[in-house]
Design a protein around this motif. Structure first.
Motif, PDB file in Angstrom:
ATOM      1  N   PRO A   3       0.592  -1.239  -0.005  1.00  0.00           N
ATOM      2  CA  PRO A   3       0.028   0.023   0.088  1.00  0.00           C
ATOM      3  C   PRO A   3       0.826   1.306  -0.007  1.00  0.00           C
ATOM      4  N   ILE A   4       0.380   2.269  -0.875  1.00  0.00           N
ATOM      5  CA  ILE A   4       0.858   3.643  -0.664  1.00  0.00           C
ATOM      6  C   ILE A   4       0.547   4.358   0.301  1.00  0.00           C
ATOM      7  N   LYS A   5       1.274   4.778   1.407  1.00  0.00           N
ATOM      8  CA  LYS A   5       1.029   5.671   2.589  1.00  0.00           C
ATOM      9  C   LYS A   5       0.747   6.928   2.293  1.00  0.00           C
ATOM     10  N   VAL A   6      -0.334   7.564   2.692  1.00  0.00           N
ATOM     11  CA  VAL A   6      -0.894   9.003   2.619  1.00  0.00           C
ATOM     12  C   VAL A   6      -1.047   9.587   4.057  1.00  0.00           C
ATOM     13  N   TYR A   7      -0.059  10.504   4.273  1.00  0.00           N
ATOM     14  CA  TYR A   7      -0.354  11.087   5.703  1.00  0.00           C
ATOM     15  C   TYR A   7      -1.489  12.138   5.517  1.00  0.00           C
ATOM     16  N   ASN A   8      -2.405  11.897   6.788  1.00  0.00           N
ATOM     17  CA  ASN A   8      -3.568  12.838   6.615  1.00  0.00           C
ATOM     18  C   ASN A   8      -3.691  13.389   8.137  1.00  0.00           C
ATOM     19  N   GLY A   9      -4.141  14.630   8.243  1.00  0.00           N
ATOM     20  CA  GLY A   9      -4.453  15.119   9.536  1.00  0.00           C
ATOM     21  C   GLY A   9      -5.609  14.821  10.057  1.00  0.00           C
ATOM     22  N   ARG A  10      -5.676  14.283  11.450  1.00  0.00           N
ATOM     23  CA  ARG A  10      -6.661  13.743  12.020  1.00  0.00           C
ATOM     24  C   ARG A  10      -7.650  14.854  12.228  1.00  0.00           C
ATOM     25  N   HIS A  11      -9.043  14.756  11.889  1.00  0.00           N
ATOM     26  CA  HIS A  11      -9.613  13.846  11.613  1.00  0.00           C
ATOM     27  C   HIS A  11     -10.188  13.714  10.281  1.00  0.00           C
ATOM     28  N   GLY A  12      -9.411  14.322   9.481  1.00  0.00           N
ATOM     29  CA  GLY A  12      -9.787  14.305   8.111  1.00  0.00           C
ATOM     30  C   GLY A  12     -10.555  15.459   7.280  1.00  0.00           C
ATOM     31  N   LEU A  48      10.382  15.634   8.381  1.00  0.00           N
ATOM     32  CA  LEU A  48      11.676  14.765   7.603  1.00  0.00           C
ATOM     33  C   LEU A  48      10.698  14.077   6.357  1.00  0.00           C
ATOM     34  N   LEU A  49       9.395  13.985   6.361  1.00  0.00           N
ATOM     35  CA  LEU A  49       8.656  13.650   4.940  1.00  0.00           C
ATOM     36  C   LEU A  49       8.270  14.739   4.288  1.00  0.00           C
ATOM     37  N   ASN A  50       7.639  15.732   5.011  1.00  0.00           N
ATOM     38  CA  ASN A  50       7.053  16.937   4.366  1.00  0.00           C
ATOM     39  C   ASN A  50       7.831  18.173   5.135  1.00  0.00           C
ATOM     40  N   PRO A  56      -0.866  16.579   2.574  1.00  0.00           N
ATOM     41  CA  PRO A  56      -0.374  15.436   2.808  1.00  0.00           C
ATOM     42  C   PRO A  56       1.255  15.308   2.668  1.00  0.00           C
ATOM     43  N   ALA A  57       1.693  14.109   2.924  1.00  0.00           N
ATOM     44  CA  ALA A  57       3.083  13.576   2.503  1.00  0.00           C
ATOM     45  C   ALA A  57       2.617  12.225   1.978  1.00  0.00           C
ATOM     46  N   MET A  58       3.514  11.434   1.106  1.00  0.00           N
ATOM     47  CA  MET A  58       3.143  10.205   0.410  1.00  0.00           C
ATOM     48  C   MET A  58       4.605   9.542   0.663  1.00  0.00           C
ATOM     49  N   VAL A  59       4.266   8.288   0.930  1.00  0.00           N
ATOM     50  CA  VAL A  59       5.615   7.424   1.097  1.00  0.00           C
ATOM     51  C   VAL A  59       5.054   6.122   0.135  1.00  0.00           C
ATOM     52  N   ASP A  60       5.937   5.923  -1.040  1.00  0.00           N
ATOM     53  CA  ASP A  60       5.580   4.768  -1.805  1.00  0.00           C
ATOM     54  C   ASP A  60       6.763   3.731  -1.347  1.00  0.00           C
ATOM     55  N   PRO A  61       6.286   2.671  -0.507  1.00  0.00           N
ATOM     56  CA  PRO A  61       7.396   1.789  -0.298  1.00  0.00           C
ATOM     57  C   PRO A  61       7.988   0.616  -1.345  1.00  0.00           C
ATOM     58  N   ASN A  62       6.998   0.680  -2.360  1.00  0.00           N
ATOM     59  CA  ASN A  62       7.370   0.053  -3.602  1.00  0.00           C
ATOM     60  C   ASN A  62       8.450   0.400  -4.472  1.00  0.00           C
ATOM     61  N   ASN A  63       8.719   1.986  -4.561  1.00  0.00           N
ATOM     62  CA  ASN A  63       9.675   2.420  -5.346  1.00  0.00           C
ATOM     63  C   ASN A  63      10.507   3.285  -4.452  1.00  0.00           C
ATOM     64  N   GLY A  64      10.516   3.309  -2.958  1.00  0.00           N
ATOM     65  CA  GLY A  64      11.301   4.032  -2.112  1.00  0.00           C
ATOM     66  C   GLY A  64      11.216   5.619  -2.486  1.00  0.00           C
ATOM     67  N   VAL A  65       9.955   5.941  -2.875  1.00  0.00           N
ATOM     68  CA  VAL A  65       9.866   7.379  -3.149  1.00  0.00           C
ATOM     69  C   VAL A  65       8.966   8.057  -1.946  1.00  0.00           C
ATOM     70  N   THR A  66       9.480   9.150  -1.402  1.00  0.00           N
ATOM     71  CA  THR A  66       8.815   9.954  -0.499  1.00  0.00           C
ATOM     72  C   THR A  66       8.482  11.443  -1.124  1.00  0.00           C
ATOM     73  N   LEU A  67       7.344  12.105  -1.066  1.00  0.00           N
ATOM     74  CA  LEU A  67       6.978  13.227  -1.684  1.00  0.00           C
ATOM     75  C   LEU A  67       5.894  14.184  -0.843  1.00  0.00           C
ATOM     76  N   PHE A  68       6.107  15.381  -0.927  1.00  0.00           N
ATOM     77  CA  PHE A  68       5.171  16.417  -0.453  1.00  0.00           C
ATOM     78  C   PHE A  68       4.539  17.138  -1.458  1.00  0.00           C
ATOM     79  N   GLU A  69       3.583  17.733  -1.131  1.00  0.00           N
ATOM     80  CA  GLU A  69       2.660  18.791  -2.170  1.00  0.00           C
ATOM     81  C   GLU A  69       1.862  17.685  -2.856  1.00  0.00           C
ATOM     82  N   TYR A  76       3.218  12.099  -9.709  1.00  0.00           N
ATOM     83  CA  TYR A  76       3.873  10.695  -9.499  1.00  0.00           C
ATOM     84  C   TYR A  76       2.951   9.774  -9.601  1.00  0.00           C
ATOM     85  N   ILE A  77       2.008   9.671  -8.891  1.00  0.00           N
ATOM     86  CA  ILE A  77       0.974   8.609  -9.124  1.00  0.00           C
ATOM     87  C   ILE A  77       0.589   8.187 -10.464  1.00  0.00           C
TER      88      ILE A  77
END
Ligand SMILES: N[C@@H](CCC(=O)N[C@@H](CS)C(=O)NCC(=O)O)C(=O)O
Length: 250
Positions: A3-12, A48-50, A56-69, A76-77
């Motif tokens: 899964p691609i990780k998407v950082y979100n601010g609680r509670h969305g 460190l992520l954003n 958001p920030a995004m971490v794609d563990p499949n390709n080792g890519v971390t992005l913000f904005e 990218y997606i």
């Protein structure tokens, strides 16, 4: 695929992480929401992520890519995973491929900031009822809506579509550009009407376009998920609101 990780601010309630999630859902890609409190978003480890300390920030563990904005994350997606051009156009449609970019840039530089400042001066700013900034951002917000309304009207005429058929910003199918506007428009349409009328009367193409987008099954599912998160989770944005309310008392 992990899964691609998407950082979100609680509670969305914030729209920007959901823009990314809409694209992931439309492409049927596995994703995981990583929730953080807004109070943690300006500090390590999140910065460190954003480095901009926002969601958001995004971490794609499949390709080792971390992005913000969110716009960069969407690019990218789509580049990496939308091989069948469901939400974009290929090199054989070069004009359309880059027109989609133009609209995403307008979303990022126009809709997001103008709508965002309108919300800020309406609900969060320390001094209440500051009419000039509020007027400025409200006017800009409506201007951007009318840019879209006019563009859709022109597209409908160019493609010779009937009134009932949906029309999209670029080409003949919806793209990530259309999707990128959904979350902010939803806030706007849920909260306000144009000064002297209803959205459907004042900006009919804009209104119908938004209705078509929120009826897409994947979009609908994401909106339900957001509503569920808002219903069931702690509201960390409230901390910001309370800080502003305290400052207003001083
Ligand atoms: N241009 C950024 C905007 C990000 C943004 O403002 N996110 C909001 C949540 S939707 C946020 O983090 N707000 C908290 C703050 O401003 O400190 C993007 O599109 O990713």
């Amino acid at each position: 695929m992990q899964p691609i990780k998407v950082y979100n601010g609680r509670h969305g309630t914030g729209p920007n992480p959901w823009k990314v999630i809409l694209v992931l859902a439309e492409l049927d890609l596995p994703y995981q929401i990583e929730w953080i409190d807004y109070s943690e978003s300006k500090e390590e480890p999140y910065v460190l992520l954003n480095p901009n300390g926002r969601l958001p920030a995004m971490v794609d563990p499949n390709n080792g890519v971390t992005l913000f904005e969110s716009g960069a994350i969407i690019n990218y997606i789509v580049d990496v995973y939308d091989k069948n051009y469901k939400l974009t156009y290929g090199d054989d449609r070069l004009a359309e491929k880059y027109q989609v970019q133009s609209w995403l840039m307008l979303q990022m530089s126009g809709q997001g900031p103008m709508f965002g400042q309108m919300v800020w001066f309406t609900y969060f700013h320390v001094e209440e009822n500051l009419t000039t900034p509020l007027q400025r951002y409200t006017t800009e917000t409506k201007r951007i809506c009318s840019v879209i309304d006019n563009a859709l009207r022109r597209r409908r005429a160019e493609l010779n579509l009937s009134k009932e058929e949906p029309v999209w910003l670029v080409g003949e199918h919806y793209t990530y550009a259309d999707l990128s506007f959904v979350m902010w428009n939803r806030i706007l349409l849920n909260q306000s009407t144009p000064e002297d009328g209803k959205w459907e009367d004042e900006m009919p193409e804009f209104y119908k376009w938004h209705e078509s987008l929120i009826s897409l099954p994947a979009v609908n599912k994401v909106l339900e998920l957001q509503a569920e998160c808002i219903r069931t989770m702690k509201d960390s944005a409230n901390e910001v609101r309370n800080r502003q309310a305290d400052a207003r008392k001083i």
